[in-house]
Scaffold this motif. Structure first.
Motif, PDB file in Angstrom:
ATOM      1  N   CYS A   1      40.284  23.903 -31.283  1.00  0.00           N
ATOM      2  CA  CYS A   1      39.924  23.615 -29.899  1.00  0.00           C
ATOM      3  C   CYS A   1      40.382  24.676 -28.905  1.00  0.00           C
ATOM      4  CB  CYS A   1      40.496  22.252 -29.512  1.00  0.00           C
ATOM      5  SG  CYS A   1      39.855  21.599 -27.968  1.00  0.00           S
ATOM      6  N   ALA A   2      41.566  25.211 -29.088  1.00  0.00           N
ATOM      7  CA  ALA A   2      42.110  26.183 -28.133  1.00  0.00           C
ATOM      8  C   ALA A   2      41.944  27.624 -28.601  1.00  0.00           C
ATOM      9  CB  ALA A   2      43.585  25.880 -27.864  1.00  0.00           C
ATOM     10  N   GLY A   3      41.084  27.828 -29.585  1.00  0.00           N
ATOM     11  CA  GLY A   3      40.811  29.182 -30.042  1.00  0.00           C
ATOM     12  C   GLY A   3      41.744  29.641 -31.149  1.00  0.00           C
ATOM     13  N   PRO A   4      41.583  30.890 -31.591  1.00  0.00           N
ATOM     14  CA  PRO A   4      42.325  31.402 -32.741  1.00  0.00           C
ATOM     15  C   PRO A   4      43.842  31.324 -32.614  1.00  0.00           C
ATOM     16  CG  PRO A   4      40.480  32.842 -32.233  1.00  0.00           C
ATOM     17  CD  PRO A   4      40.566  31.858 -31.124  1.00  0.00           C
ATOM     18  N   LYS A   5      44.394  31.607 -31.451  1.00  0.00           N
ATOM     19  CA  LYS A   5      45.845  31.687 -31.301  1.00  0.00           C
ATOM     20  C   LYS A   5      46.546  30.372 -31.608  1.00  0.00           C
ATOM     21  CE  LYS A   5      46.086  36.016 -30.073  1.00  0.00           C
ATOM     22  NZ  LYS A   5      46.723  37.019 -30.977  1.00  0.00           N
ATOM     23  N   ARG A   6      45.906  29.264 -31.333  1.00  0.00           N
ATOM     24  CA  ARG A   6      46.521  27.951 -31.558  1.00  0.00           C
ATOM     25  C   ARG A   6      46.110  27.338 -32.895  1.00  0.00           C
ATOM     26  NH1 ARG A   6      50.830  26.895 -28.266  1.00  0.00           N
ATOM     27  NH2 ARG A   6      50.369  27.500 -26.107  1.00  0.00           N
ATOM     28  N   PHE A   7      45.169  27.972 -33.575  1.00  0.00           N
ATOM     29  CA  PHE A   7      44.597  27.343 -34.762  1.00  0.00           C
ATOM     30  C   PHE A   7      45.624  27.086 -35.861  1.00  0.00           C
ATOM     31  CE2 PHE A   7      42.754  27.725 -39.020  1.00  0.00           C
ATOM     32  CZ  PHE A   7      41.905  26.624 -39.006  1.00  0.00           C
ATOM     33  N   PHE A   8      46.354  28.095 -36.258  1.00  0.00           N
ATOM     34  CA  PHE A   8      47.261  27.913 -37.399  1.00  0.00           C
ATOM     35  C   PHE A   8      48.440  26.992 -37.084  1.00  0.00           C
ATOM     36  CE2 PHE A   8      44.904  31.647 -38.893  1.00  0.00           C
ATOM     37  CZ  PHE A   8      44.594  31.220 -40.172  1.00  0.00           C
ATOM     38  N   PRO A   9      49.059  27.065 -35.902  1.00  0.00           N
ATOM     39  CA  PRO A   9      50.095  26.079 -35.585  1.00  0.00           C
ATOM     40  C   PRO A   9      49.567  24.649 -35.587  1.00  0.00           C
ATOM     41  CG  PRO A   9      50.281  27.951 -34.114  1.00  0.00           C
ATOM     42  CD  PRO A   9      48.999  28.134 -34.889  1.00  0.00           C
ATOM     43  N   ALA A  10      48.357  24.446 -35.034  1.00  0.00           N
ATOM     44  CA  ALA A  10      47.776  23.102 -35.011  1.00  0.00           C
ATOM     45  C   ALA A  10      47.425  22.636 -36.418  1.00  0.00           C
ATOM     46  CB  ALA A  10      46.533  23.083 -34.122  1.00  0.00           C
ATOM     47  N   THR A  11      46.891  23.528 -37.227  1.00  0.00           N
ATOM     48  CA  THR A  11      46.541  23.178 -38.601  1.00  0.00           C
ATOM     49  C   THR A  11      47.779  22.794 -39.396  1.00  0.00           C
ATOM     50  OG1 THR A  11      44.575  24.592 -38.604  1.00  0.00           O
ATOM     51  CG2 THR A  11      45.516  24.051 -40.747  1.00  0.00           C
ATOM     52  N   GLU A  12      48.865  23.551 -39.235  1.00  0.00           N
ATOM     53  CA  GLU A  12      50.110  23.221 -39.916  1.00  0.00           C
ATOM     54  C   GLU A  12      50.609  21.831 -39.520  1.00  0.00           C
ATOM     55  OE1 GLU A  12      53.156  26.384 -41.091  1.00  0.00           O
ATOM     56  OE2 GLU A  12      52.398  27.102 -39.155  1.00  0.00           O
TER      57      GLU A  12
ATOM     58  N   SER B   1      50.799  20.624 -30.431  1.00  0.00           N
ATOM     59  CA  SER B   1      50.590  22.022 -30.813  1.00  0.00           C
ATOM     60  C   SER B   1      50.229  22.896 -29.616  1.00  0.00           C
ATOM     61  CB  SER B   1      49.489  22.114 -31.872  1.00  0.00           C
ATOM     62  OG  SER B   1      49.810  21.334 -33.001  1.00  0.00           O
ATOM     63  N   GLY B   2      50.299  22.306 -28.418  1.00  0.00           N
ATOM     64  CA  GLY B   2      50.057  23.082 -27.208  1.00  0.00           C
ATOM     65  C   GLY B   2      48.643  23.044 -26.685  1.00  0.00           C
ATOM     66  N   ILE B   3      47.815  22.120 -27.173  1.00  0.00           N
ATOM     67  CA  ILE B   3      46.430  22.009 -26.711  1.00  0.00           C
ATOM     68  C   ILE B   3      46.347  20.875 -25.687  1.00  0.00           C
ATOM     69  CG2 ILE B   3      44.025  21.748 -27.406  1.00  0.00           C
ATOM     70  CD1 ILE B   3      44.912  22.478 -30.264  1.00  0.00           C
ATOM     71  N   PRO B   4      45.877  21.139 -24.480  1.00  0.00           N
ATOM     72  CA  PRO B   4      45.793  20.086 -23.453  1.00  0.00           C
ATOM     73  C   PRO B   4      44.905  18.931 -23.893  1.00  0.00           C
ATOM     74  CG  PRO B   4      45.523  22.264 -22.481  1.00  0.00           C
ATOM     75  CD  PRO B   4      45.466  22.453 -23.965  1.00  0.00           C
ATOM     76  N   ALA B   5      45.312  17.710 -23.554  1.00  0.00           N
ATOM     77  CA  ALA B   5      44.570  16.512 -23.956  1.00  0.00           C
ATOM     78  C   ALA B   5      43.135  16.541 -23.435  1.00  0.00           C
ATOM     79  CB  ALA B   5      45.296  15.266 -23.459  1.00  0.00           C
ATOM     80  N   ALA B   6      42.955  16.996 -22.190  1.00  0.00           N
ATOM     81  CA  ALA B   6      41.603  17.048 -21.615  1.00  0.00           C
ATOM     82  C   ALA B   6      40.713  18.007 -22.399  1.00  0.00           C
ATOM     83  CB  ALA B   6      41.675  17.476 -20.155  1.00  0.00           C
ATOM     84  N   ARG B   7      41.301  19.097 -22.856  1.00  0.00           N
ATOM     85  CA  ARG B   7      40.537  20.070 -23.644  1.00  0.00           C
ATOM     86  C   ARG B   7      40.145  19.466 -24.988  1.00  0.00           C
ATOM     87  NH1 ARG B   7      36.615  23.248 -24.349  1.00  0.00           N
ATOM     88  NH2 ARG B   7      36.902  24.846 -25.948  1.00  0.00           N
ATOM     89  N   ILE B   8      41.042  18.700 -25.581  1.00  0.00           N
ATOM     90  CA  ILE B   8      40.747  18.037 -26.858  1.00  0.00           C
ATOM     91  C   ILE B   8      39.574  17.073 -26.697  1.00  0.00           C
ATOM     92  CG2 ILE B   8      41.631  16.409 -28.568  1.00  0.00           C
ATOM     93  CD1 ILE B   8      44.378  17.710 -28.207  1.00  0.00           C
ATOM     94  N   ASP B   9      39.567  16.319 -25.600  1.00  0.00           N
ATOM     95  CA  ASP B   9      38.459  15.385 -25.345  1.00  0.00           C
ATOM     96  C   ASP B   9      37.132  16.126 -25.278  1.00  0.00           C
ATOM     97  OD1 ASP B   9      40.125  13.173 -25.281  1.00  0.00           O
ATOM     98  OD2 ASP B   9      40.424  13.269 -23.100  1.00  0.00           O
TER      99      ASP B   9
END
Length: 223
Positions: A102-113, A161-169
């Motif tokens: 959701c927040a692009g490449p930089k947040r992908f691996f931390p969120a996936t972990e 993981s640092g992704i805003p809730a509104a962005r996730i929605d």
């Protein structure tokens, strides 16, 4: 005159020897043409590709046992580039994958972990929510993925993981992105004969390894 001579003398002194800092390639993360997320040196000698599913227990085990040493011992130095391609198996997998991306490449691996680490808990929530699952099936298509994420309790993992809730929605309601993610992974997998997860490729060649213990020796050999 004395001040001039002093300045000239100082200018003539050799600069103090500095210590060159090696590049930490873990900070280089991009989306690939195949729709995957790649971390590491784009010119690395070895490229490792994993087709994985967020609902796959063996993929979780690799994330737990392998991602840390892989990135610390091989990706960081630029020797190996690692690409993760989402091979979506079901609606919950799709919801988890959309959140991680959701927040692009930089947040992908931390969120996936984070999502993998909590996988047993959110899978258990799904298994105990038959009534909510039946209700979700009756929702419009653009509401179903968000409902699945709510049933599993995935949104808080994205926020952690640092992704805003509104962005996730927004991401969970984006049916076009969902179709693209599903299509990208399936197309690339079909071209390479992938039928299950996790499946690994080293420099484009499929290898018979499904965990870190069997994969690391192959990486060392390729290097």
């Amino acid at each position: 005159m004395k001040a001039y001579l002093l300045a000239a003398a100082l200018a003539a002194l050799p600069a103090a020897a500095g210590t060159a800092q090696a590049t930490d390639w873990r900070s280089t993360v991009v989306m690939t043409a195949e729709g995957g997320m790649a971390i590491g040196n784009p010119k690395a000698r070895v490229t490792l590709v994993e087709y994985g599913s967020m609902t796959c227990p063996h993929c979780r085990e690799f994330a737990r046992d392998g991602f840390g040493p892989l990135t610390a011992n091989y990706v960081k130095s630029g020797k190996v580039r690692f690409e993760y391609r989402n091979f979506v198996l079901n609606g919950y997998d799709l919801a988890a994958s959309l959140i991680a991306r959701c927040a692009g490449p930089k947040r992908f691996f931390p969120a996936t972990e984070k999502i993998f680490a909590e996988q047993p808990k959110w899978i258990a929530r799904i298994q105990g929510s038959k009534a909510r699952i039946d209700a979700a099936k009756a929702l419009p298509a653009d509401k179903q993925i968000a409902a699945m994420a709510d049933i599993a309790g995935l949104k808080p993992l994205g926020v952690a993981s640092g992704i805003p809730a509104a962005r996730i929605d927004q991401c969970l309601a984006d049916t076009k992105a969902a179709e693209q993610l599903f299509g990208f992974g399936r197309k690339a997998a079909a071209e390479q004969g992938v039928k299950g997860t996790p499946t690994f490729f080293l420099n484009g060649k499929r290898v018979e390894a499904h965990d870190w213990a069997t994969l690391e020796p192959l990486i060392k050999k390729a290097l």
